[in-house]
Design a protein around this motif. Sequence first.
Motif, PDB file in Angstrom:
ATOM      1  N   PHE A 213       0.837  -1.210   0.000  1.00  0.00           N
ATOM      2  CA  PHE A 213       0.000   0.000   0.000  1.00  0.00           C
ATOM      3  C   PHE A 213       0.875   1.263   0.000  1.00  0.00           C
ATOM      4  CE2 PHE A 213      -3.298  -2.822   2.145  1.00  0.00           C
ATOM      5  CZ  PHE A 213      -4.062  -2.936   0.992  1.00  0.00           C
ATOM      6  N   PRO A 214       0.335   2.385  -0.543  1.00  0.00           N
ATOM      7  CA  PRO A 214       1.149   3.608  -0.616  1.00  0.00           C
ATOM      8  C   PRO A 214       1.470   4.200   0.752  1.00  0.00           C
ATOM      9  CG  PRO A 214      -1.133   4.056  -1.256  1.00  0.00           C
ATOM     10  CD  PRO A 214      -1.016   2.566  -1.106  1.00  0.00           C
ATOM     11  N   ARG A 215       2.655   4.790   0.840  1.00  0.00           N
ATOM     12  CA  ARG A 215       3.077   5.537   2.049  1.00  0.00           C
ATOM     13  C   ARG A 215       3.022   7.016   1.649  1.00  0.00           C
ATOM     14  NH1 ARG A 215       3.235   0.079   2.710  1.00  0.00           N
ATOM     15  NH2 ARG A 215       4.526  -0.578   4.473  1.00  0.00           N
ATOM     16  N   SER A 216       1.831   7.578   1.564  1.00  0.00           N
ATOM     17  CA  SER A 216       1.676   8.945   1.043  1.00  0.00           C
ATOM     18  C   SER A 216       2.483   9.953   1.850  1.00  0.00           C
ATOM     19  CB  SER A 216       0.204   9.368   1.075  1.00  0.00           C
ATOM     20  OG  SER A 216      -0.558   8.457   0.336  1.00  0.00           O
ATOM     21  N   MET A 217       3.164  10.840   1.140  1.00  0.00           N
ATOM     22  CA  MET A 217       3.911  11.972   1.704  1.00  0.00           C
ATOM     23  C   MET A 217       5.067  11.579   2.621  1.00  0.00           C
ATOM     24  SD  MET A 217       0.847  14.714   2.339  1.00  0.00           S
ATOM     25  CE  MET A 217       1.933  16.108   2.514  1.00  0.00           C
ATOM     26  N   ILE A 218       5.470  10.299   2.568  1.00  0.00           N
ATOM     27  CA  ILE A 218       6.553   9.884   3.487  1.00  0.00           C
ATOM     28  C   ILE A 218       7.856  10.620   3.179  1.00  0.00           C
ATOM     29  CG2 ILE A 218       7.453   7.854   2.203  1.00  0.00           C
ATOM     30  CD1 ILE A 218       7.502   6.396   4.983  1.00  0.00           C
ATOM     31  N   GLY A 219       8.047  10.991   1.890  1.00  0.00           N
ATOM     32  CA  GLY A 219       9.294  11.666   1.532  1.00  0.00           C
ATOM     33  C   GLY A 219       9.157  13.170   1.397  1.00  0.00           C
ATOM     34  N   SER A 220       7.983  13.725   1.696  1.00  0.00           N
ATOM     35  CA  SER A 220       7.810  15.179   1.537  1.00  0.00           C
ATOM     36  C   SER A 220       8.623  15.915   2.600  1.00  0.00           C
ATOM     37  CB  SER A 220       6.330  15.567   1.633  1.00  0.00           C
ATOM     38  OG  SER A 220       5.868  15.361   2.945  1.00  0.00           O
ATOM     39  N   GLU A 221       9.046  17.122   2.258  1.00  0.00           N
ATOM     40  CA  GLU A 221       9.926  17.847   3.187  1.00  0.00           C
ATOM     41  C   GLU A 221       9.194  18.414   4.389  1.00  0.00           C
ATOM     42  OE1 GLU A 221      12.470  20.613   1.216  1.00  0.00           O
ATOM     43  OE2 GLU A 221      13.454  19.001   0.085  1.00  0.00           O
ATOM     44  N   ASP A 222       7.857  18.533   4.247  1.00  0.00           N
ATOM     45  CA  ASP A 222       7.087  19.094   5.372  1.00  0.00           C
ATOM     46  C   ASP A 222       6.753  17.976   6.376  1.00  0.00           C
ATOM     47  OD1 ASP A 222       5.017  17.576   4.296  1.00  0.00           O
ATOM     48  OD2 ASP A 222       4.356  19.235   3.019  1.00  0.00           O
ATOM     49  N   PHE A 223       5.951  18.327   7.370  1.00  0.00           N
ATOM     50  CA  PHE A 223       5.562  17.329   8.372  1.00  0.00           C
ATOM     51  C   PHE A 223       4.067  17.036   8.310  1.00  0.00           C
ATOM     52  CE2 PHE A 223       9.577  18.945  10.150  1.00  0.00           C
ATOM     53  CZ  PHE A 223      10.258  17.733  10.199  1.00  0.00           C
ATOM     54  N   HIS A 224       3.483  17.224   7.118  1.00  0.00           N
ATOM     55  CA  HIS A 224       2.057  16.919   6.975  1.00  0.00           C
ATOM     56  C   HIS A 224       1.855  15.448   6.628  1.00  0.00           C
ATOM     57  CE1 HIS A 224       1.151  21.017   7.558  1.00  0.00           C
ATOM     58  NE2 HIS A 224       1.603  21.452   6.393  1.00  0.00           N
ATOM     59  N   PHE A 225       0.606  15.009   6.781  1.00  0.00           N
ATOM     60  CA  PHE A 225       0.252  13.614   6.505  1.00  0.00           C
ATOM     61  C   PHE A 225      -0.944  13.571   5.565  1.00  0.00           C
ATOM     62  CE2 PHE A 225       1.869  13.878  10.859  1.00  0.00           C
ATOM     63  CZ  PHE A 225       2.846  12.881  10.864  1.00  0.00           C
ATOM     64  N   SER A 226      -1.125  12.420   4.905  1.00  0.00           N
ATOM     65  CA  SER A 226      -2.318  12.198   4.097  1.00  0.00           C
ATOM     66  C   SER A 226      -2.642  10.712   4.146  1.00  0.00           C
ATOM     67  CB  SER A 226      -2.043  12.632   2.650  1.00  0.00           C
ATOM     68  OG  SER A 226      -3.069  12.133   1.822  1.00  0.00           O
ATOM     69  N   PHE A 227      -3.870  10.388   4.551  1.00  0.00           N
ATOM     70  CA  PHE A 227      -4.233   8.969   4.666  1.00  0.00           C
ATOM     71  C   PHE A 227      -5.396   8.566   3.768  1.00  0.00           C
ATOM     72  CE2 PHE A 227      -2.221   9.904   8.836  1.00  0.00           C
ATOM     73  CZ  PHE A 227      -1.172   8.989   8.744  1.00  0.00           C
ATOM     74  N   SER A 228      -5.970   9.527   3.032  1.00  0.00           N
ATOM     75  CA  SER A 228      -7.166   9.149   2.258  1.00  0.00           C
ATOM     76  C   SER A 228      -6.811   8.281   1.045  1.00  0.00           C
ATOM     77  CB  SER A 228      -7.985  10.374   1.869  1.00  0.00           C
ATOM     78  OG  SER A 228      -7.356  11.053   0.827  1.00  0.00           O
ATOM     79  N   GLY A 229      -5.603   8.485   0.447  1.00  0.00           N
ATOM     80  CA  GLY A 229      -5.180   7.665  -0.696  1.00  0.00           C
ATOM     81  C   GLY A 229      -4.986   6.203  -0.273  1.00  0.00           C
ATOM     82  N   LEU A 230      -4.503   6.026   0.919  1.00  0.00           N
ATOM     83  CA  LEU A 230      -4.278   4.679   1.458  1.00  0.00           C
ATOM     84  C   LEU A 230      -5.614   3.933   1.610  1.00  0.00           C
ATOM     85  CD1 LEU A 230      -2.538   2.528   2.859  1.00  0.00           C
ATOM     86  CD2 LEU A 230      -2.544   3.947   4.906  1.00  0.00           C
ATOM     87  N   LYS A 231      -6.586   4.655   2.139  1.00  0.00           N
ATOM     88  CA  LYS A 231      -7.930   4.071   2.300  1.00  0.00           C
ATOM     89  C   LYS A 231      -8.504   3.692   0.933  1.00  0.00           C
ATOM     90  CE  LYS A 231     -10.931   7.100   2.161  1.00  0.00           C
ATOM     91  NZ  LYS A 231     -11.320   8.479   2.481  1.00  0.00           N
ATOM     92  N   THR A 232      -8.294   4.573  -0.069  1.00  0.00           N
ATOM     93  CA  THR A 232      -8.788   4.299  -1.428  1.00  0.00           C
ATOM     94  C   THR A 232      -8.079   3.083  -2.023  1.00  0.00           C
ATOM     95  OG1 THR A 232      -9.127   6.661  -1.645  1.00  0.00           O
ATOM     96  CG2 THR A 232      -9.219   5.400  -3.684  1.00  0.00           C
ATOM     97  N   ALA A 233      -6.776   2.953  -1.751  1.00  0.00           N
ATOM     98  CA  ALA A 233      -6.018   1.797  -2.263  1.00  0.00           C
ATOM     99  C   ALA A 233      -6.603   0.496  -1.705  1.00  0.00           C
ATOM    100  CB  ALA A 233      -4.546   1.938  -1.886  1.00  0.00           C
ATOM    101  N   VAL A 234      -7.003   0.519  -0.444  1.00  0.00           N
ATOM    102  CA  VAL A 234      -7.619  -0.687   0.149  1.00  0.00           C
ATOM    103  C   VAL A 234      -8.960  -0.958  -0.540  1.00  0.00           C
ATOM    104  CG1 VAL A 234      -8.556  -1.731   2.253  1.00  0.00           C
ATOM    105  CG2 VAL A 234      -6.493  -0.326   2.381  1.00  0.00           C
ATOM    106  N   ARG A 235      -9.724   0.098  -0.786  1.00  0.00           N
ATOM    107  CA  ARG A 235     -11.025  -0.073  -1.446  1.00  0.00           C
ATOM    108  C   ARG A 235     -10.848  -0.715  -2.830  1.00  0.00           C
ATOM    109  NH1 ARG A 235     -13.558   5.024  -1.492  1.00  0.00           N
ATOM    110  NH2 ARG A 235     -14.739   4.550   0.389  1.00  0.00           N
ATOM    111  N   TYR A 236      -9.873  -0.219  -3.602  1.00  0.00           N
ATOM    112  CA  TYR A 236      -9.620  -0.773  -4.948  1.00  0.00           C
ATOM    113  C   TYR A 236      -9.206  -2.232  -4.872  1.00  0.00           C
ATOM    114  CZ  TYR A 236     -10.078   3.774  -7.266  1.00  0.00           C
ATOM    115  OH  TYR A 236     -10.557   4.963  -7.758  1.00  0.00           O
ATOM    116  N   LEU A 237      -8.345  -2.538  -3.922  1.00  0.00           N
ATOM    117  CA  LEU A 237      -7.880  -3.924  -3.784  1.00  0.00           C
ATOM    118  C   LEU A 237      -9.071  -4.853  -3.523  1.00  0.00           C
ATOM    119  CD1 LEU A 237      -5.388  -5.970  -3.216  1.00  0.00           C
ATOM    120  CD2 LEU A 237      -6.019  -5.602  -0.834  1.00  0.00           C
ATOM    121  N   LEU A 238      -9.966  -4.418  -2.620  1.00  0.00           N
ATOM    122  CA  LEU A 238     -11.105  -5.272  -2.258  1.00  0.00           C
ATOM    123  C   LEU A 238     -12.067  -5.441  -3.439  1.00  0.00           C
ATOM    124  CD1 LEU A 238     -11.805  -3.992   1.370  1.00  0.00           C
ATOM    125  CD2 LEU A 238     -10.553  -6.039   0.682  1.00  0.00           C
ATOM    126  N   LYS A 239     -12.131  -4.414  -4.293  1.00  0.00           N
ATOM    127  CA  LYS A 239     -12.996  -4.498  -5.491  1.00  0.00           C
ATOM    128  C   LYS A 239     -12.403  -5.478  -6.490  1.00  0.00           C
ATOM    129  CE  LYS A 239     -15.622  -0.306  -6.338  1.00  0.00           C
ATOM    130  NZ  LYS A 239     -15.468   1.027  -6.890  1.00  0.00           N
TER     131      LYS A 239
END
Length: 350
Positions: A213-239
Motif C-alpha cells: 500500500f502507498p506511504r503517502s507523503m513519506i518523503g515530503s519535506e514538510d511534516f504533513h500527513f495524508s491517509f485518504s489515498g491509502l484508504k482508497t487503495a484498500v477499497r480498490y484492492l477489495l474491489k
Amino acid sequence: MNCEAPKKEAAPGDAVSPLVLALETSCDESAAALIRGRHLLAAEVFSQIEVHGQYGGVVPEVASRNHLRALKPVLDAVLQKAGTPLSSVDAVAGTAGPGLATSLMLGLSLAKGIAVALRKPFLPVNHIEGHLLSPFLSLPEGPCQSIGLVVSGGHTLLVRINGLGSYHLLGRTLDDAAGEAFDKVGKLLGLPYPGGPHLNQQASKGDPGRFPFPRSMIGSEDFHFSFSGLKTAVRYLLKKESSVRVEDVCASFQEAVVDVLVSKTMRAIRQEKLQALALSGGVSCNSRLRERFEHECSRAGVRLLLAPPSLCTDNAAMIAYVGALKFSAGAVSRLDAEIEPSLKASGWLQ
Ligand code: KG4
Ligand code: ZN
C-alpha cells in the motif's frame, strides 16, 4: 525544561495541591475525573460505542441524549471512588473543543454550573491539548520540551512542545486523521465500529508485506500527513480481488500507516534536536505503533513517553490534568468561555 528522566521521584500529590474536577463530552464518551496535583484520584468513562455501533458511526443527536443520561452517574461515580464530596473541589475544568457542538455544550454547561454553584473557578480546556499532555500525567516534572504526536479519530498532529501552554504546530493531516483511516478501512472490511482496535487485532495474525500500500507523503519535506489515498487503495484492492485474507489486508494497511507516522515523527525529533517523544490519542493504543516507536526511540536515544491505554482514548483525566496545571500556573476563571468546535480556536496552538 529539558525532558530528562528525573533521578528522584517527587511526591505524586499532597493535601495542599488543588482538587480539580473535570468533565469531558467532546464526542461519544461521557467522562469525569478528579485529580489532586498530578495524582489521579478517580476517572470514569461511559462509552457510547455500543449505541453508535448500530449506525456504523457517531450520530450527534444520539450522542447528546446519551451524555444527558450518563453525566450524573459518571460524576457521582468519581466522587464516590475518590471518597470526596463535591464541596471540596477547588476548580472545575471542562472540554471546550474541538468536537461535536451539541456534545461539547452539555459537558461544558454542566461543568460551568457546578463551578457557579460551588463559587469556584471554571477552566475551559482544549481536548487536543488534553491528549497532547496526557503522556506527562504521571511525570513529576510535568510537560517538558519534546515532540508530541497526537493520533486520534479526529486529528493527526505533530507538535513541538516547549512547555505548558507553548506549542508549535509542525504538521497535520491534510485529509483523514489516522484513526479515521483505521475506522473507514475497518468498515470496508466489515469489522465492528470503531475499526481501529479490531483492525489492530486482525493485523497481528497477518502478513504486513503482503500488499504494498502507498506511504503517502513519506518523503515530503514538510511534516504533513495524508491517509485518504491509502484508504482508497484498500477499497480498490477489495474491489479487484475477491478472496483476500482480511488479516493480511489489516497488517499491510497498518504497516503503511505506522511507517509514515514513525518516519515523519523521528525526522521531526532530529530536526528540532529534541530528546523526547510524547505519543497520544486513541491510535497510540495500537500495539504495532508502540512497538515501532519503542524500537526507533531506543535506537536514537530518545525518551518515549506513553500514557496507559485508558488515558489514550477519550477521557476526563487528561482534561483534569491540563486544568490542574493551568490552575496552579495562575489561570483565572473563564465563565464566559464558549464551546470551540474547531481545532485552533482561542489560539492555544501556534
Ligand atoms: O482519541 P480518541 O479516543 O478520540 C478522538 O479524539 O478522536 O481516538 C479514537 C480513535 C478511533 O479512530 C479508534 O479506532 C482509534 O482511536 N483506536 C485505534 C486503536 N484503539 C483505538 N486505532 C488503531 N489501533 C488501536 N489499537
Ligand atoms: Zn480525543
